[in-house]
Design an enzyme around this catalytic site. Structure first.
Site, PDB file in Angstrom:
ATOM      1  N   GLU A 105      -2.437  -3.560  -5.661  1.00  0.00           N
ATOM      2  CA  GLU A 105      -3.812  -3.700  -5.138  1.00  0.00           C
ATOM      3  C   GLU A 105      -4.729  -2.545  -5.541  1.00  0.00           C
ATOM      4  OE1 GLU A 105      -3.855  -4.533  -0.958  1.00  0.00           O
ATOM      5  OE2 GLU A 105      -2.938  -6.507  -1.214  1.00  0.00           O
ATOM      6  N   GLU A 108       2.094 -11.547  -2.519  1.00  0.00           N
ATOM      7  CA  GLU A 108       1.812 -11.368  -1.090  1.00  0.00           C
ATOM      8  C   GLU A 108       1.048 -12.589  -0.601  1.00  0.00           C
ATOM      9  OE1 GLU A 108       0.176  -7.750   0.519  1.00  0.00           O
ATOM     10  OE2 GLU A 108       1.093  -6.526  -1.064  1.00  0.00           O
ATOM     11  N   ASN A 127       0.818  -1.206   0.000  1.00  0.00           N
ATOM     12  CA  ASN A 127       0.000   0.000   0.000  1.00  0.00           C
ATOM     13  C   ASN A 127       0.856   1.261   0.000  1.00  0.00           C
ATOM     14  OD1 ASN A 127      -2.096  -1.809   0.160  1.00  0.00           O
ATOM     15  ND2 ASN A 127      -2.766  -1.190   2.205  1.00  0.00           N
ATOM     16  N   GLN A 141       5.674 -10.227   5.516  1.00  0.00           N
ATOM     17  CA  GLN A 141       6.848  -9.511   5.063  1.00  0.00           C
ATOM     18  C   GLN A 141       8.085 -10.162   5.675  1.00  0.00           C
ATOM     19  OE1 GLN A 141       6.486  -5.241   5.490  1.00  0.00           O
ATOM     20  NE2 GLN A 141       4.374  -5.261   4.815  1.00  0.00           N
ATOM     21  N   TYR A 147      -4.170 -13.805   2.378  1.00  0.00           N
ATOM     22  CA  TYR A 147      -3.777 -13.939   3.782  1.00  0.00           C
ATOM     23  C   TYR A 147      -4.799 -14.816   4.488  1.00  0.00           C
ATOM     24  CZ  TYR A 147      -0.593 -10.044   2.915  1.00  0.00           C
ATOM     25  OH  TYR A 147       0.390  -9.234   2.411  1.00  0.00           O
TER      26      TYR A 147
END
Length: 516
Positions: A178, A297, A72, A359, A249
């Site tokens: 995103e 991600e 982001n 991360q 996620y």
């Protein structure tokens, strides 16, 4: 005790193991950069401010490619702020994570850090608030040899900061992040993003024709535009890009550990759906090249059900420098799930050619560090490190015949989840396997066809520590509570591998094999 029977045949393979499948992610978010990989004045920092205790753990973890600088964050980032003499760099607010960005660490520092860490740079450009010209200029700055405004500025800035002057030679680029998400700075419709990405890709390749480009896919499978977003974006960009991204996620909800342990089922279906959309656009457009997937991600992330101080909604109390953000503490259950998610990526290695666990340090990370203090491994460190080190050669197709476990979310699923690779050059077969059973051990057999096992070179397991429960985790005061230990109940019988897996565990067994 549950049962599972696995079969592999050297004639049935998925693909070569993709080198970039073991990637990570460094975002200017929370403490990933500042007090994570970079902390001038720390007792173990070098003259550049790179924490060498963290660097040692990064090399042990073994990522091959690292995405930077977001996330982001990148959708509002001015890359020019992070180059040149540090004292001249502006301090900005970061709207993505409601924090203060000092820009003390930028592109030159990251490229230098990446070279020491022996990882490839995966650079993201801002297509939220910026566009074609800024991306084109960044490629010229990073990759052009010299003799132009931006390339000469790179050389000047490298000399001024004592960092890198020569071209960075960044091959892999993300066209934004995103942008399907309403939370994203510069959120766009699929048509708006698709046209911008198409023109940006063309302009970047006019500067450097040998780039590999990643278009933005859906932020997750639950997005209302999932599927239609990929179709529209690729209809614009198919000829210009090499990959489309995926993000996912997972977390345990309401104590439903059984469903959580089976989340690789969701990842499998997510990947299969995106592959189908890619191939539909390829057929409709009469394209000859193949676009693949960058799963850039993925991780376990406890986004709901927490009211701790490190959650994003809790830190919007004022503008802070590198506040603690989503510093999840990972337990045994989380480690088993991370192992199965990596199995899913391996099983789809023919189309998922890049993957980045998000991360690297502190922020939902396998490595934790304290400002001025130590750095240590989280439970999820171990499956990533072992798979990154041992998955070599070719990915083998596994036939699985296993007992089932019941889940609320997915129905009945196999009690074991597994992946395997075979490296003909070294004569080693690596089996990665998880027991999803929460109470029962699993009696597992692996039969080989076309290969003959001559010995077991290593066998390790991550399981619930003695006198602890499944929520055991590595914390500051107990940094080695969860880790790998020798797998004792393992052997070869009549050419087959036999293993007993403890309840809720992840294991790796490496066999010495020869062709039969």
């Amino acid at each position: 005790m549950s049962q599972a029977h696995l079969t592999v045949d050297r004639a049935f393979t998925v693909a070569d193991v993709p080198h970039r499948l073991f990637g990570s992610f460094v975002e200017h978010m929370g403490r990933c950069v500042y007090t994570g990989i970079f902390e001038p004045g720390h007792p173990q920092a070098d003259q550049r401010g790179f924490r060498q205790d963290v660097m040692k753990l990064v090399k042990e973890l073994g990522p091959t490619v690292v995405r930077y600088p977001g996330g982001n964050f990148v959708s509002g980032y001015l890359w020019e702020d992070g180059v040149g003499p540090v004292e001249d760099r502006p301090v900005r607010i970061d709207g993505a994570w409601h924090s203060i960005e000092t820009n003390a660490f930028g592109l030159h520092e990251f490229v230098e850090w990446a070279r020491e860490a022996e990882v490839e740079v995966m650079e993201a450009v801002n297509l939220g608030t910026r566009g074609v010209e800024e991306a084109r200029a960044l490629v010229e700055y990073a990759n052009h040899p010299g003799g132009t405004y931006w390339s000469d500025l790179r050389r000047k800035n490298g000399a001024a900061t004592g960092t890198i002057e020569e071209p960075f030679d960044i091959r892999l680029w993300c066209l934004g992040n995103e942008l399907d998400g309403p939370w994203q700075i510069g959120h766009k419709t699929a048509d708006e993003y698709g046209r911008l990405a198409q023109e940006t890709a063309k302009a970047m390749r006019l500067v450097d024709p040998d780039l590999e480009l990643v278009a933005v896919g859906s932020s997750n499978r639950q997005m209302p535009t999932f599927g239609s977003w990929e179709h529209t974006v690729l209809s614009h960009t198919y000829a210009e890009v090499d990959y489309i991204s995926m993000h996912a996620y997972y977390q345990e909800h309401d104590g439903d550990a059984a469903s959580f342990l089976a989340e690789a089922v969701d990842m499998d279906a997510f990947i299969d759906g995106v592959v189908s959309t890619i191939d539909a656009v390829k057929a409709a457009g009469k394209h000859t090249k193949q676009v693949d997937i960058s799963f850039d991600e993925w991780n376990v992330w406890y986004q709901r059900g927490l009211e701790t101080e490190d959650q994003p909604h809790q830190v919007a109390k004022g503008w802070q420098k590198h506040p603690r953000l989503i510093e999840d503490s990972y337990n045994v259950t989380d480690a088993v799930v991370v192992g199965t998610l990596m199995h899913s990526l391996l099983r789809h290695g023919d189309r998922v050619r890049i993957a980045n666990q998000a991360q690297l340090v502190n922020v939902i990370a396998p490595i934790l560090s304290e400002e001025g203090g130590p750095a240590w491994r989280q439970s999820i460190f171990w499956p990533f490190a072992r798979i990154a080190a041992m998955a070599r050669g070719q990915i083998l197709r596994l036939a699985v015949d296993a007992d089932q476990v019941s889940t609320q979310k997915f129905g009945d699923v196999d009690v074991v989840d597994a992946a395997a690779t075979w490296d003909e050059a070294t004569g080693r077969l690596s089996l990665f396997v998880a027991n999803r059973g929460m109470e029962e051990s699993n009696d597992l057999t692996l039969d080989l066809h076309g290969l003959e096992a001559t010995g077991i070179s290593s066998a390790e397991v991550l399981a619930i520590p003695e006198e602890r429960d499944r929520r055991a985790a590595n914390v500051l005061d107990d940094q080695d509570a969860v880790g790998l230990r020798p797998l004792r109940e393992v052997g070869l019988e009549d050419g087959a591998l036999r293993v007993t897996l403890p309840p809720m565990s992840w294991a790796v067994v490496q066999l010495e094999v020869k062709t039969a």
